[in-house]
Design a protein around this motif. Structure first.
Motif, PDB file in Angstrom:
ATOM      1  N   LYS A 126       0.843  -1.193   0.000  1.00 38.30           N
ATOM      2  CA  LYS A 126       0.000   0.000   0.000  1.00 38.30           C
ATOM      3  C   LYS A 126       0.880   1.246   0.000  1.00 38.30           C
ATOM      4  CE  LYS A 126      -4.056  -2.052   2.188  1.00 38.30           C
ATOM      5  NZ  LYS A 126      -4.985  -2.042   3.326  1.00 38.30           N
ATOM      6  N   TYR A 127       0.359   2.284  -0.651  1.00 36.44           N
ATOM      7  CA  TYR A 127       1.107   3.529  -0.803  1.00 36.44           C
ATOM      8  C   TYR A 127       0.241   4.705  -0.361  1.00 36.44           C
ATOM      9  CZ  TYR A 127       4.124   0.526  -3.539  1.00 36.44           C
ATOM     10  OH  TYR A 127       4.956  -0.494  -3.937  1.00 36.44           O
ATOM     11  N   TYR A 128       0.808   5.492   0.534  1.00 36.43           N
ATOM     12  CA  TYR A 128       0.133   6.669   1.082  1.00 36.43           C
ATOM     13  C   TYR A 128       0.948   7.906   0.710  1.00 36.43           C
ATOM     14  CZ  TYR A 128      -1.979   3.050   4.030  1.00 36.43           C
ATOM     15  OH  TYR A 128      -2.615   1.926   4.482  1.00 36.43           O
ATOM     16  N   GLU A 146      -2.733  11.444   3.792  1.00 36.13           N
ATOM     17  CA  GLU A 146      -4.041  11.006   3.350  1.00 36.13           C
ATOM     18  C   GLU A 146      -4.124   9.523   3.690  1.00 36.13           C
ATOM     19  OE1 GLU A 146      -4.431  12.055  -0.749  1.00 36.13           O
ATOM     20  OE2 GLU A 146      -4.284  14.195  -0.345  1.00 36.13           O
ATOM     21  N   LEU A 147      -5.010   9.165   4.588  1.00 34.60           N
ATOM     22  CA  LEU A 147      -4.985   7.828   5.171  1.00 34.60           C
ATOM     23  C   LEU A 147      -5.681   6.765   4.329  1.00 34.60           C
ATOM     24  CD1 LEU A 147      -5.350   8.709   8.953  1.00 34.60           C
ATOM     25  CD2 LEU A 147      -3.284   8.159   7.646  1.00 34.60           C
ATOM     26  N   THR A 148      -6.217   7.165   3.194  1.00 38.46           N
ATOM     27  CA  THR A 148      -6.669   6.183   2.206  1.00 38.46           C
ATOM     28  C   THR A 148      -5.537   6.021   1.206  1.00 38.46           C
ATOM     29  OG1 THR A 148      -8.979   6.833   2.442  1.00 38.46           O
ATOM     30  CG2 THR A 148      -8.370   5.658   0.423  1.00 38.46           C
ATOM     31  N   PRO A 149      -5.008   4.810   1.046  1.00 40.89           N
ATOM     32  CA  PRO A 149      -3.881   4.646   0.118  1.00 40.89           C
ATOM     33  C   PRO A 149      -4.287   5.024  -1.304  1.00 40.89           C
ATOM     34  CG  PRO A 149      -4.711   2.509   0.851  1.00 40.89           C
ATOM     35  CD  PRO A 149      -5.415   3.541   1.657  1.00 40.89           C
ATOM     36  N   PHE A 150      -3.380   5.684  -2.025  1.00 37.05           N
ATOM     37  CA  PHE A 150      -3.666   6.008  -3.418  1.00 37.05           C
ATOM     38  C   PHE A 150      -3.413   4.809  -4.330  1.00 37.05           C
ATOM     39  CE2 PHE A 150       0.811   7.303  -3.004  1.00 37.05           C
ATOM     40  CZ  PHE A 150       1.385   6.747  -4.146  1.00 37.05           C
ATOM     41  N   LEU A 163      10.744  -6.742  -7.179  1.00 40.05           N
ATOM     42  CA  LEU A 163       9.345  -6.707  -7.593  1.00 40.05           C
ATOM     43  C   LEU A 163       8.963  -5.293  -7.996  1.00 40.05           C
ATOM     44  CD1 LEU A 163       6.555  -8.140  -7.815  1.00 40.05           C
ATOM     45  CD2 LEU A 163       6.125  -7.325  -5.483  1.00 40.05           C
ATOM     46  N   SER A 164       8.412  -5.156  -9.194  1.00 39.17           N
ATOM     47  CA  SER A 164       7.909  -3.870  -9.673  1.00 39.17           C
ATOM     48  C   SER A 164       6.415  -3.971  -9.927  1.00 39.17           C
ATOM     49  CB  SER A 164       8.616  -3.462 -10.972  1.00 39.17           C
ATOM     50  OG  SER A 164      10.002  -3.290 -10.760  1.00 39.17           O
ATOM     51  N   HIS A 165       5.705  -2.915  -9.627  1.00 40.20           N
ATOM     52  CA  HIS A 165       4.307  -2.802 -10.017  1.00 40.20           C
ATOM     53  C   HIS A 165       3.990  -1.340 -10.268  1.00 40.20           C
ATOM     54  CE1 HIS A 165       4.334  -3.530  -5.504  1.00 40.20           C
ATOM     55  NE2 HIS A 165       4.053  -2.239  -5.589  1.00 40.20           N
ATOM     56  N   SER A 166       3.029  -1.097 -11.146  1.00 40.23           N
ATOM     57  CA  SER A 166       2.728   0.269 -11.569  1.00 40.23           C
ATOM     58  C   SER A 166       1.365   0.698 -11.067  1.00 40.23           C
ATOM     59  CB  SER A 166       2.762   0.375 -13.102  1.00 40.23           C
ATOM     60  OG  SER A 166       4.066   0.118 -13.576  1.00 40.23           O
ATOM     61  N   GLY A 167       1.238   1.990 -10.863  1.00 46.20           N
ATOM     62  CA  GLY A 167      -0.030   2.567 -10.454  1.00 46.20           C
ATOM     63  C   GLY A 167      -0.013   4.056 -10.703  1.00 46.20           C
ATOM     64  N   LYS A 168      -1.184   4.650 -10.671  1.00 43.98           N
ATOM     65  CA  LYS A 168      -1.300   6.075 -10.968  1.00 43.98           C
ATOM     66  C   LYS A 168      -1.001   6.903  -9.730  1.00 43.98           C
ATOM     67  CE  LYS A 168      -4.325   7.312 -13.979  1.00 43.98           C
ATOM     68  NZ  LYS A 168      -5.563   7.692 -14.716  1.00 43.98           N
ATOM     69  N   LEU A 169      -0.164   7.899  -9.902  1.00 40.30           N
ATOM     70  CA  LEU A 169       0.152   8.824  -8.812  1.00 40.30           C
ATOM     71  C   LEU A 169      -1.025   9.763  -8.580  1.00 40.30           C
ATOM     72  CD1 LEU A 169       3.807   9.639  -9.842  1.00 40.30           C
ATOM     73  CD2 LEU A 169       3.130   8.493  -7.736  1.00 40.30           C
ATOM     74  N   PRO A 170      -1.191  10.237  -7.344  1.00 42.15           N
ATOM     75  CA  PRO A 170      -2.323  11.126  -7.064  1.00 42.15           C
ATOM     76  C   PRO A 170      -2.187  12.464  -7.787  1.00 42.15           C
ATOM     77  CG  PRO A 170      -0.859  10.975  -5.165  1.00 42.15           C
ATOM     78  CD  PRO A 170      -0.385   9.965  -6.148  1.00 42.15           C
TER      79      PRO A 170
END
Length: 200
Positions: A126-128, A146-150, A163-170
């Protein structure tokens, strides 16, 4: 006599193997982020100096899981509550300068990368990120985040060495922020924490 020696050598070998198996399980799964580069990795690679013992074990920032409801205390999030790694909690480096930042762009896909020195059965990553207007002059607290992970990445089983994984930055961010990455271990009460300073 030769047969007795062989049995003794076999017994020693089995005992050694057993010790290695025991030492490679349990809470010895370790890891840290290097994309975006974490404070512990900056200490380990010598970009930031005078960090203390974290420079030899960036993978060891381990604390209670369950963040944000539980986990490390406020002000100790970047060290996972480990006093020996308290330098990671400071808003400035041990030399008094600013923590180096990674440039990122809000709303774009970003590849996060973990390095593992010992792999462990995993629940998720998880990323906050810090709030706009967060207090940059103190150690990181829940009130700053922000306590809901982005980004949440469920994961089952043991990760590979890298290990790599991608996701959208806030979106809606500018300037200096901190991303808190949390690797939750499935079969212990702990998780691993990594703080990365970024500039949007």
């Amino acid at each position: 006599m030769r047969q007795k020696t062989k049995w003794y050598a076999a017994a020693v070998g089995l005992a050694t193997t057993g010790a290695l198996v025991l030492s490679s399980g349990g809470a010895t799964g370790h890891g840290y982020t290097d994309l975006p580069i974490s404070r512990q990795k900056l200490c380990q690679n010598g970009t930031v100096t005078n960090c203390g013992s974290i420079q030899w074990e960036p993978q060891s920032v381990e604390g209670p899981k369950g963040f944000p409801a539980s986990g490390p205390a406020d002000g100790q999030l970047c060290s996972a509550g480990n006093g020996q790694f308290n330098q990671l909690n400071s808003p400035t480096t041990p030399n008094g300068g600013a923590w180096p930042t990674t440039k990122v762009t809000g709303g774009q896909s970003y590849t996060f990368r973990w390095q593992f020195t010992a792999r462990h059965s995993t629940s998720d990553f998880k990323y906050y990120v810090t709030k706009n207007g967060w207090n940059q002059n103190r150690a990181l607290t829940r009130a700053d985040l922000e306590l809901t992970p982005f980004l949440t990445v469920p994961y089952s089983g043991q990760p590979p060495a890298t290990l790599s994984h991608s996701g959208k930055l806030p979106t809606g961010k500018s300037g200096h922020h901190v991303i808190l990455a949390v690797w939750t271990v499935a079969d212990t009460a702990n998780a691993f924490y990594a703080c990365s300073d970024v500039t949007f």
